[in-house]
Each structure stands twice: as C-alpha cells, then as structure tokens.
Design an enzyme around this catalytic site. Sequence first.
Site, PDB file in Angstrom:
ATOM      1  N   CYS A  63      -3.896 -10.486 -23.054  1.00 49.19           N
ATOM      2  CA  CYS A  63      -5.189 -11.152 -23.189  1.00 49.19           C
ATOM      3  C   CYS A  63      -4.982 -12.513 -23.861  1.00 49.19           C
ATOM      4  CB  CYS A  63      -6.145 -10.289 -24.001  1.00 49.19           C
ATOM      5  SG  CYS A  63      -5.711 -10.165 -25.748  1.00 49.19           S
TER       6      CYS A  63
ATOM      7  N   ARG B  67     -20.945  -7.662 -14.675  1.00 49.71           N
ATOM      8  CA  ARG B  67     -19.970  -8.755 -14.735  1.00 49.71           C
ATOM      9  C   ARG B  67     -19.352  -9.028 -13.359  1.00 49.71           C
ATOM     10  NH1 ARG B  67     -17.867  -9.620 -19.994  1.00 49.71           N
ATOM     11  NH2 ARG B  67     -19.547  -9.327 -21.510  1.00 49.71           N
TER      12      ARG B  67
ATOM     13  N   LYS C 280     -22.128  -4.874 -21.558  1.00 48.37           N
ATOM     14  CA  LYS C 280     -21.613  -5.308 -20.259  1.00 48.37           C
ATOM     15  C   LYS C 280     -21.401  -4.117 -19.328  1.00 48.37           C
ATOM     16  CE  LYS C 280     -17.015  -5.435 -22.363  1.00 48.37           C
ATOM     17  NZ  LYS C 280     -15.942  -6.303 -22.821  1.00 48.37           N
TER      18      LYS C 280
ATOM     19  N   ARG D  25     -16.511 -19.052 -17.961  1.00 49.17           N
ATOM     20  CA  ARG D  25     -15.897 -18.121 -17.018  1.00 49.17           C
ATOM     21  C   ARG D  25     -16.718 -18.119 -15.731  1.00 49.17           C
ATOM     22  NH1 ARG D  25     -16.035 -12.762 -19.735  1.00 49.17           N
ATOM     23  NH2 ARG D  25     -14.207 -13.513 -20.855  1.00 49.17           N
TER      24      ARG D  25
ATOM     25  N   CYS E 268      -8.982  -6.114 -23.536  1.00 54.38           N
ATOM     26  CA  CYS E 268      -9.232  -6.974 -22.369  1.00 54.38           C
ATOM     27  C   CYS E 268      -8.083  -6.974 -21.367  1.00 54.38           C
ATOM     28  CB  CYS E 268      -9.537  -8.396 -22.821  1.00 54.38           C
ATOM     29  SG  CYS E 268     -11.122  -8.532 -23.678  1.00 54.38           S
TER      30      CYS E 268
ATOM     31  N   CYS F  60      -9.860 -16.681 -29.231  1.00 56.62           N
ATOM     32  CA  CYS F  60     -10.710 -15.496 -29.287  1.00 56.62           C
ATOM     33  C   CYS F  60     -11.076 -15.162 -30.733  1.00 56.62           C
ATOM     34  CB  CYS F  60     -10.044 -14.292 -28.635  1.00 56.62           C
ATOM     35  SG  CYS F  60     -11.066 -12.792 -28.723  1.00 56.62           S
TER      36      CYS F  60
ATOM     37  N   CYS G  82      -6.379  -7.274 -30.096  1.00 58.90           N
ATOM     38  CA  CYS G  82      -7.271  -6.404 -30.849  1.00 58.90           C
ATOM     39  C   CYS G  82      -7.517  -5.154 -30.021  1.00 58.90           C
ATOM     40  CB  CYS G  82      -8.587  -7.127 -31.183  1.00 58.90           C
ATOM     41  SG  CYS G  82      -9.750  -7.213 -29.806  1.00 58.90           S
TER      42      CYS G  82
ATOM     43  N   LYS H 271     -19.202  -3.143 -15.728  1.00 63.44           N
ATOM     44  CA  LYS H 271     -18.123  -3.629 -14.869  1.00 63.44           C
ATOM     45  C   LYS H 271     -17.957  -2.717 -13.655  1.00 63.44           C
ATOM     46  CE  LYS H 271     -15.545  -5.849 -18.619  1.00 63.44           C
ATOM     47  NZ  LYS H 271     -14.270  -5.910 -19.357  1.00 63.44           N
TER      48      LYS H 271
END
Length: 557
Positions: A431, A144, A208, A75, A480, A437, A476, A210
Amino acid sequence: MSEKNNLSSTEHIKMKSDGLRGTLKESLKDQITGAIREDDRALVKFHGMYQQDDRDRRAERSEKKLEWLYSFMIRLRIPGGFITSEQWEALHHVAGAYTTGVIKVTTRQTIQLHGILKSNVKPTIKTFNTAKLDSISACGDVNRNVICAAHPKFSAVHEEIFGYAKKLSQLGLPKTKAYYEVWLDEKSLTDKKEEEDPLYQDRYLPRKFKIGIAIPPNNDVDVFANDCGLVAILENDKLVGFNIAAGGGMGATHGNASTYPRLGTVLGFVSGEEKVLKAVYEMITVQRDFGNRSDRKLSRLKYTLDNMGVEAFKAELEKRCGFLLEPERPYQFTGRTDFYGWHKNHEGKWYYTAFVENGRVLDDEQQALKTAFLEIAQLHKTNFRFTCNQNVIIADVNNEDKPEIDAILRKYRIIDHTSNASPLRKESIACVAFNTCPLALAEAQRVLPGLISKMEPLLDKYGLQDDNISVRMTGCPNGCSRPYAAEIAFIGTAYGYYNLQIGGNRTGTRLNKLYKESLNEEGIIQELDGLFKIYSGKRNEGETFGDFAKRVKWVEY
C-alpha cells in the site's frame, strides 16, 4: 435495524451535508490555509479524494510554526480498469502539471494521484472531465470502484463479464449533482427532487462497499476480499450466471479483537442480468439498513453479515430481491497472478502486461515506464487496462501494430525489467503508507522493494527462486494491499516494525494467521531464513509455502 441512537459524527455530517455539498465551495475559496474545513474532509471523500499532508515534513514545519503541508489525493472511478489511449495522455499531463508526478495504479484497478494542492484540485477535476474521466464515488461511504478480471486472454466472454463492472458502477452512483456543482461550476439545481436517491437516501452507507468480479480459474481480483463478490460461471464457454458472495473485507484494528479480516461467504447462484443487478443492488440496501452506524470500525458488511447470521442475511436479501438464490455452482480457482509479457486473445488482439512494482508508474534508473506509456498512448493504437496486482496492460493491439509497440517497450527497458524481475517480486503488493497516508504506522511501498531484495537471496540459497510466493505489505492493519490473503504478509505495527503473518494460499481462498509480532527488518529476514530452509527440505511436490505452513502447523487454523 442499524443503530439509530449514538450515531457516529460522520453520520451527522452526511445527513446535514445538502447532498454532499457541505461548505466545500467556501473551503476552496479560503486562501489562508491549504486545508479544508473539518466536516468537509469527510464529505470530500465522496467526491473521490482525501486531504493528506506530507508526514516526512510535519516535524520540520511544526518547528517553524508553519501549517502542515496539506495536499489532496484524487482517485479515479474506472470500472474494470479500462481507459483509452487519449485518456492515458490526459492522465499523464495532469500528473505532470499538478501532482508529485507519479501515476499510482491501485489494488482496485484504478489510478490515484498524490500531492495536489488545494488550488489545483478544480483544474485537475476539470481536465479529467474533458477526457471523460471522473472521481465520483471513488472514496466515501458508497459503492467504490468495481473491479473485474483484467486480462482477456482466457475467456471469449471476458467483454460480456467486463460489461457488468460498468453496469454495477452506474447502478451504485449517488444521484446528487454536488460533484458537478462544486468542481465543474455547473448551476445549482432549482428542484432538489431531481436528485432524490432511493439507494443512498440522505445517509449513504455505514461504510465503503466494494464489488469484485472474478472469472475462474484466475482469482486475480481476490474476489472474496470484497463486500460483494461475483464469481462468473461458464458452461461451454458461455456465461450462465454468477455465484454471489457477501462479507469480504480486509480491515482490522490492532488490539481490537472485535475487528478482523474476513473472506466472503458464497450465498448462492444468480442467472440473468436483471437478477444479478437486482441482487447486488439489494445487498447494498441490506447493508444500508442493517449496518452499524455508531462505530465505524464495525460498520463494514462483514460485521453486518456476522451479526445477522448468514441465513438471516440471505433471507432478507431474497425477500428484497423477490426471488430465491439458486444453489452455488461448482468452479475452481488455480491462481491469481497476472500474465506478464505478450499474449493473444480469442479475437487475435495482443496484450502486453508490464510489471509495475507497487503500481508506481514513473521513470527511474531501471526503466522509463512513464515515458514509454506516453509514447504508446500517443500512437492512438491501443487501450490501457489496470490489474488488481497494480500492473498495466497495453491492450487491444492489432497484429500489424505489435512490432512498433514492442520496440517502444524495448527502448525504455520495460520488457527487460518485466522479464528479469523475480517471481517473488512480481507477486508482491504494497500500500502507499508513508509519507501521505494519515493512518500509516509503518512504511510499505517505500521499503518493500528493498525487503524483497533481501528475501531473493534466501530463495536462491534454498533453490526456491522460481517459487512465486505471494508477499504483501501494509503500513497499518486496515489492509489496503489485501495482506491477509497473502502467503506471507507484513502488517505495520510501529515505524520499522511489522507483524509477520503466514499461511494464506495462492488462490486467495484462505486467510493467513499471525506468526510473530512486531519484527524489524532484521528479525523478518532471520525468521524467513529459517522458514524457507524447512520449507525447501520438507515440502511435498507442488506444495506451496502457504499450504506447507498450514500443514506443519506453523500457524493454527
């Protein structure tokens, strides 16, 4: 302060990693396996990549006693979602040489490429480096990719605000030179003091972090879904500062009531670049020092904020900043959609926003996105911008160049596809989920287009075909695709089954709620048929689906 005992295994890996180096060089040299060493799988995320495998082929390979088909997703770090035409060319050729070939636009305004074999990771990184692109901090327990309102159409100060994305991205970069040593073969540092990191130290963040920057009236970045949200405040078309919010995050875990999605809480207003950067920096340090390091499911800033209490969190932030936050300034969001087709900004530059379903840039029977974007890039007359709704903007087009670019878009059916896609389809996000994934419980991007095709006739039946209801699907509960901020969401619970959640609003300022659990596709369509029928007959003028669902108490708030 954060948990000092019972640290998670990831915390130990980070602290003994020698500045995120670990044994990555040794892992890459091991030709017996397509995977890397277990501890390195945690560290490689800080370098912008994940080890994955083709889940469609697990059973087949296990039956043949073969190792799973491992590969890597890389990414990029692209603050504000802006790249040049030369960089798009490099991206196109990397995708063709080393990956599945699909260029994936993410919900965080960047690109990820899948299916990169271990032997091709270094060549991929080196090619990106030549094009002045990198994947540093695109994943991992760090700040991120910083996202920012994508379309310059409405604001003469868009470029000024976009500049904050680049500055905040730079502010949140780790100091370690590991990326350059491991992937670009630069010489190792002789004096490690050069990479002493006052922000991340040797432990980095608990999870993370953001950052999103929105420019009202459009909330295209879903600003309150970020750990740190900045809402630009304009007066007389001049930027006067930002409302700063903390504690947004979409992730949750099925069956764990202590985990939950949350929208950010506005703490106050900050003016002046130096103070804005200081406030964000110190918010990161508060999370570093107070975040949960024993349970990664409870380690995002939203839990830190709720555990401390908003006022205590704000007081700690102000203490570290050395100044008080001013009261929140008024603003209003009216939507969060992308502006498809051709639009002109205040400078007379043209922008074409192309609809890219679920962010997958490829050539198919409907349109040739990949070929079209390459031909446009090769003209070297444009830039490219990515949106948080997973679309691509052909940007900064001069008046005299517009006909040539328009002709390419028409030749490859981009304009036809963008114009003809339904509002429902354009407002959908999914996602990646299967097949790459490892967290996915159900499909998302591979099944949502077909589900939309079954929902469209329902809208037609009830005269709702022009209603741009926001629909999001995730494989899930980690969220995302920011599903909890949609009017309608499908959250994967098992293969082929989804929780149906409704009641979010069009502006991203209210979360949806669970309506029905674990429905298959047939059950989803049956439920939506009944809901759309009632909505079409009983809604007030101008009332959106999410607002109606809340008003009639289909879900409780």
